[in-house]
Design an enzyme around this catalytic site. Structure first.
Site, PDB file in Angstrom:
ATOM      1  N   GLU A 102       0.834  -1.201   0.000  1.00  0.00           N
ATOM      2  CA  GLU A 102       0.000   0.000   0.000  1.00  0.00           C
ATOM      3  C   GLU A 102       0.871   1.255   0.000  1.00  0.00           C
ATOM      4  OE1 GLU A 102      -2.638   1.304  -0.462  1.00  0.00           O
ATOM      5  OE2 GLU A 102      -4.369   0.349   0.430  1.00  0.00           O
ATOM      6  N   ASP A 103       0.287   2.358  -0.440  1.00  0.00           N
ATOM      7  CA  ASP A 103       1.002   3.633  -0.350  1.00  0.00           C
ATOM      8  C   ASP A 103       0.830   4.261   1.030  1.00  0.00           C
ATOM      9  OD1 ASP A 103      -1.695   3.957  -0.930  1.00  0.00           O
ATOM     10  OD2 ASP A 103      -1.411   5.794  -2.057  1.00  0.00           O
ATOM     11  N   ASP A 106      -4.317   5.035   6.580  1.00  0.00           N
ATOM     12  CA  ASP A 106      -4.896   6.242   7.164  1.00  0.00           C
ATOM     13  C   ASP A 106      -5.795   5.798   8.339  1.00  0.00           C
ATOM     14  OD1 ASP A 106      -5.993   8.756   7.401  1.00  0.00           O
ATOM     15  OD2 ASP A 106      -6.475   8.996   5.294  1.00  0.00           O
ATOM     16  N   ASP A 162      -2.220  10.861  -4.840  1.00  0.00           N
ATOM     17  CA  ASP A 162      -2.868  11.896  -5.647  1.00  0.00           C
ATOM     18  C   ASP A 162      -3.664  12.913  -4.830  1.00  0.00           C
ATOM     19  OD1 ASP A 162      -4.995  10.076  -4.890  1.00  0.00           O
ATOM     20  OD2 ASP A 162      -6.223  11.100  -6.388  1.00  0.00           O
TER      21      ASP A 162
HETATM   22  C1  PRP Z   1      -6.000   5.290  -0.251  1.00  0.00           C
HETATM   23  C2  PRP Z   1      -4.822   4.382   0.029  1.00  0.00           C
HETATM   24  C3  PRP Z   1      -5.443   3.245   0.758  1.00  0.00           C
HETATM   25  C4  PRP Z   1      -6.578   3.887   1.531  1.00  0.00           C
HETATM   26  C5  PRP Z   1      -6.109   4.135   2.921  1.00  0.00           C
HETATM   27  O1  PRP Z   1      -6.599   4.900  -1.426  1.00  0.00           O
HETATM   28  O2  PRP Z   1      -4.202   3.976  -1.142  1.00  0.00           O
HETATM   29  O3  PRP Z   1      -5.933   2.250  -0.112  1.00  0.00           O
HETATM   30  O4  PRP Z   1      -6.867   5.123   0.875  1.00  0.00           O
HETATM   31  O5  PRP Z   1      -7.131   4.675   3.691  1.00  0.00           O
HETATM   32  P1  PRP Z   1      -7.718   3.997   4.991  1.00  0.00           P
HETATM   33  O6  PRP Z   1      -6.583   3.498   5.816  1.00  0.00           O
HETATM   34  O7  PRP Z   1      -8.449   5.153   5.652  1.00  0.00           O
HETATM   35  O8  PRP Z   1      -8.660   2.927   4.574  1.00  0.00           O
HETATM   36  P2  PRP Z   1      -7.616   5.805  -2.256  1.00  0.00           P
HETATM   37  O9  PRP Z   1      -9.016   5.403  -1.894  1.00  0.00           O
HETATM   38  O10 PRP Z   1      -7.262   7.251  -2.080  1.00  0.00           O
HETATM   39  O11 PRP Z   1      -7.389   5.331  -3.767  1.00  0.00           O
HETATM   40  P3  PRP Z   1      -6.094   5.461  -4.736  1.00  0.00           P
HETATM   41  O12 PRP Z   1      -5.029   4.546  -4.138  1.00  0.00           O
HETATM   42  O13 PRP Z   1      -6.583   4.956  -6.040  1.00  0.00           O
HETATM   43  O14 PRP Z   1      -5.656   6.903  -4.771  1.00  0.00           O
END
Ligand code: PRP
Length: 182
Positions: A102-103, A106, A162
């Site tokens: 994962e990136d 949160d 992003d």
């Molecule tokens: C982001 C990130 C994780 C998630 C983390 O994805 O890549 O998958 O949110 O959030 P959390 O811990 O609160 O669940 P996003 O929905 O922004 O999609 P993307 O990776 O396509 O930008």
């Protein structure tokens, strides 16, 4: 990258710092899985794409790769979020060692649900590697087995991350200037 520079308030991690940390993570993961016959590395689209590509090239192991797309809905009226798998892996995961990439973690909702699903599918082991973590935003307990950097609760962009689908191609991680979204 001049066109996007004006939207970056400050640089949090430079390209070299990111690469140095990935080198360390790669060594650690390689060591931990040295006795495993194979490893299934699953990237969660889209944010992890840049990190994923760099990380797998630092793994001195036989790996297979897969990608998933997940959307999460967070309804304040329920205590836990819901996740929907919009693109699933094509490989069978039963008895496989799975490492999610994962990136950012949160609230923790997305990956805690996804990891639970893979436990239910009978994976031999399920671990998580995330480039970034924002502990101030956490709502569910989640173990991040391999973590790049802990960051404060700021809006970060670049290196896959992003804002409104922009800035993913910045080679560094920066904080988005408030003027862009205020
Ligand atoms: C982001 C990130 C994780 C998630 C983390 O994805 O890549 O998958 O949110 O959030 P959390 O811990 O609160 O669940 P996003 O929905 O922004 O999609 P993307 O990776 O396509 O930008």
């Amino acid at each position: 990258m001049e066109a996007m520079k004006q939207d970056v308030k400050k640089v949090l991690f430079r390209e070299e710092e990111i690469q140095a940390r990935i080198e360390e993570l790669g060594k650690q993961i390689t060591k931990d899985y040295e006795n495993a016959k194979s490893l299934l590395v699953i990237g969660i689209l889209k944010g992890s794409c840049v990190f994923f590509a760099d990380l797998i090239r630092k793994l001195d192991l036989p790996v297979e790769i897969e990608f998933m797309s997940v959307s999460s809905y967070q309804d304040s009226s329920v205590s836990s979020g819901e996740v929907k798998i919009t693109k699933d892996v094509s490989a069978s995961v039963a008895k496989r060692h799975v490492l999610f990439v994962e990136d950012i973690i949160d609230t923790g909702f997305t990956m805690s649900k996804v990891m639970e699903i893979f436990q239910e599918r009978g994976a031999a082991s399920v671990k998580l590697c995330s480039l970034l973590s924002k502990p101030d935003r956490r709502k569910v307990d989640i173990d991040i087995d391999y973590l790049g950097f802990t960051i404060p609760d700021e809006f970060v962009i670049g290196y896959g991350l992003d804002f409104a689908e922009k800035y993913r191609n910045l080679p560094y991680i920066g904080v988005l200037d408030e003027s862009v979204y205020m």
